[in-house]
Design an enzyme around this catalytic site. Structure first.
Site, mmCIF file in Angstrom:
data_model
loop_
_atom_site.group_PDB
_atom_site.id
_atom_site.type_symbol
_atom_site.label_atom_id
_atom_site.label_comp_id
_atom_site.label_asym_id
_atom_site.label_seq_id
_atom_site.Cartn_x
_atom_site.Cartn_y
_atom_site.Cartn_z
ATOM 1 N N SER A 79 1.950 9.312 -0.495
ATOM 2 C CA SER A 79 2.666 8.305 -1.292
ATOM 3 C C SER A 79 1.835 7.696 -2.413
ATOM 4 O O SER A 79 2.377 6.924 -3.210
ATOM 5 C CB SER A 79 3.189 7.189 -0.388
ATOM 6 O OG SER A 79 4.301 7.643 0.351
ATOM 7 N N LYS A 82 3.324 7.984 -5.832
ATOM 8 C CA LYS A 82 4.295 7.032 -6.357
ATOM 9 C C LYS A 82 3.702 6.191 -7.489
ATOM 10 O O LYS A 82 4.447 5.654 -8.321
ATOM 11 C CB LYS A 82 4.805 6.116 -5.247
ATOM 12 C CG LYS A 82 5.682 6.821 -4.197
ATOM 13 C CD LYS A 82 6.204 5.816 -3.186
ATOM 14 C CE LYS A 82 7.204 6.441 -2.224
ATOM 15 N NZ LYS A 82 6.568 7.070 -1.070
ATOM 16 N N SER A 134 6.941 1.506 0.028
ATOM 17 C CA SER A 134 6.810 2.953 -0.113
ATOM 18 C C SER A 134 8.130 3.674 0.140
ATOM 19 O O SER A 134 8.174 4.722 0.800
ATOM 20 C CB SER A 134 5.733 3.488 0.839
ATOM 21 O OG SER A 134 5.220 4.720 0.391
#
Length: 364
Positions: A79, A82, A134
């Site tokens: 993640s 991101k 997230s």
């Protein structure tokens, strides 16, 4: 003399193709950053130990890399990717625009904020959900708002190239594992530094809690970055984890007017205390140790080409046609160009035949 023609052909090909195809290039940020082990200036106490396979400690203000370990090693980013999604899409999307997530976005696997397929979210709500909790569903909804998954991935990879994060290949907008997807500790530090220059990016990653819309009212979401709650001066950025990527993190903290960035990849356990130790080392040694490399700046925008005056419109009715001599010269130059290209092709083909013939006649 029988091998002269092949040599000429090879030289011509080298000139035309711009040199050897496998020329070595220096690692982005400096020669030392191509090393795999611990990279730190001689005579300096090494950073505290960490189980992370790769890390970077950098001064965000100067771009100096203070210490690193396998900084260009390519790993699954989870993640932390991101952060690139946010860096790419924040300038492109109106934060007040209303979005209705698709069923695909709502049902995205992994960590989620809990979207429903109703137009109750703004783009800003989705950025908060993606960066605080997230939300894989929020990342997909943002990609849809940008024109679709394919376009967003193209935009993300273009943005990675713009900031010279060449180890990074985005295959998803949320970091879910996919073959061919990659990043590096060096690239995560580049992404974080570029993001910190954007006010909205920095505002989102610094939020500890916020209210998130629901079909009836709202509910509270909290940031997954544990250091926001307990490390002095922590600004934030992004953490990540999947079973294949293991733990990854990129973060920034500011103390006494100075900002330190730490990124780690491939950590198989609880990394928060270790990251705090790397940040402490960065603050203690910034401005004192010789840098081992540098976070490069984004590629500057290309200067616009000069506008050339419009060519005269030559026609039978033109009152001032070009002189016949000028037209003849232009046709002559085009003819020379065509002949030159044809001649080069003939030389290449002839040289290849000569080389094959010579090899077949070679004594066995």
């Amino acid at each position: 003399m029988k091998h002269v023609a092949p040599v000429v052909v090879l030289l011509a090909a080298t000139v035309f193709l711009g040199g050897p195809a496998h020329a070595e290039t220096e690692p982005v940020g400096g020669t030392h950053l191509g090393e795999r082990g611990l990279i730190v200036s001689q005579g300096v106490k090494a950073p505290p130990k960490t189980a992370a396979r790769s890390y970077v400690i950098a001064d965000a203000d100067t771009g100096e890399v203070l210490a690193a370990k396998d900084p260009h090693g390519r790993f699954l980013p989870a993640s932390t990717l991101k952060a690139l999604t946010a860096l790419t899409l924040i300038p492109k999307l109106d934060k007040d625009r209303k979005v209705r997530p698709s069923n695909r976005a709502v049902n995205e696997e992994g960590s989620a904020v809990g979207l429903v397929s109703k137009p109750i979210y703004t783009v800003e709500d989705l950025f908060k959900a993606m960066l605080l909790v997230s939300g894989n569903d929020a990342a997909m909804a943002l990609a849809e708002a940008n024109g679709g998954l394919a376009k967003t991935l193209q935009d993300m990879n273009s943005e990675a190239k713009r900031i010279q994060a060449f180890d990074t290949v985005a295959k998803t907008p949320n970091g879910l594992d996919k073959p061919g997807q990659s990043s590096s500790a060096y690239d995560l530090a580049l992404i974080a530094r570029a993001g910190l220059a954007n006010h909205d990016f920095q505002r989102y990653i610094s939020m500890k809690t916020d209210k998130f819309p629901a079909p009836k009212g709202y509910y509270e979401i909290g940031n997954h970055n544990k250091l926001l709650w307990r490390y002095k001066g922590m600004i934030g950025v992004k953490n990540g984890w999947t079973s294949k990527a293991l733990g990854s993190f990129v973060g920034a903290a500011r103390r006494n007017g100075h900002t330190i960035i730490v990124s780690i990849m491939r950590h198989d356990g609880y990394f928060w205390d270790e990251v705090a130790g790397l940040l402490d080392w960065g603050f203690a040694n910034r401005g004192k140790v010789a840098p081992v490399g540098r976070l490069v700046d984004p590629v500057p925008d290309a200067a616009p080409l000069p506008t050339l005056p419009a060519a005269p419109n030559v026609s039978r009715t033109s009152p001032n046609p070009l002189p016949t001599a000028t037209l003849g010269a232009e046709r002559g130059s085009q003819t020379v160009l065509h002949v030159s290209i044809a001649l080069l092709g003939t030389v290449l083909i002839g040289g290849t035949i000569w080389l094959v013939y010579g090899l077949r006649r070679r004594p066995r």
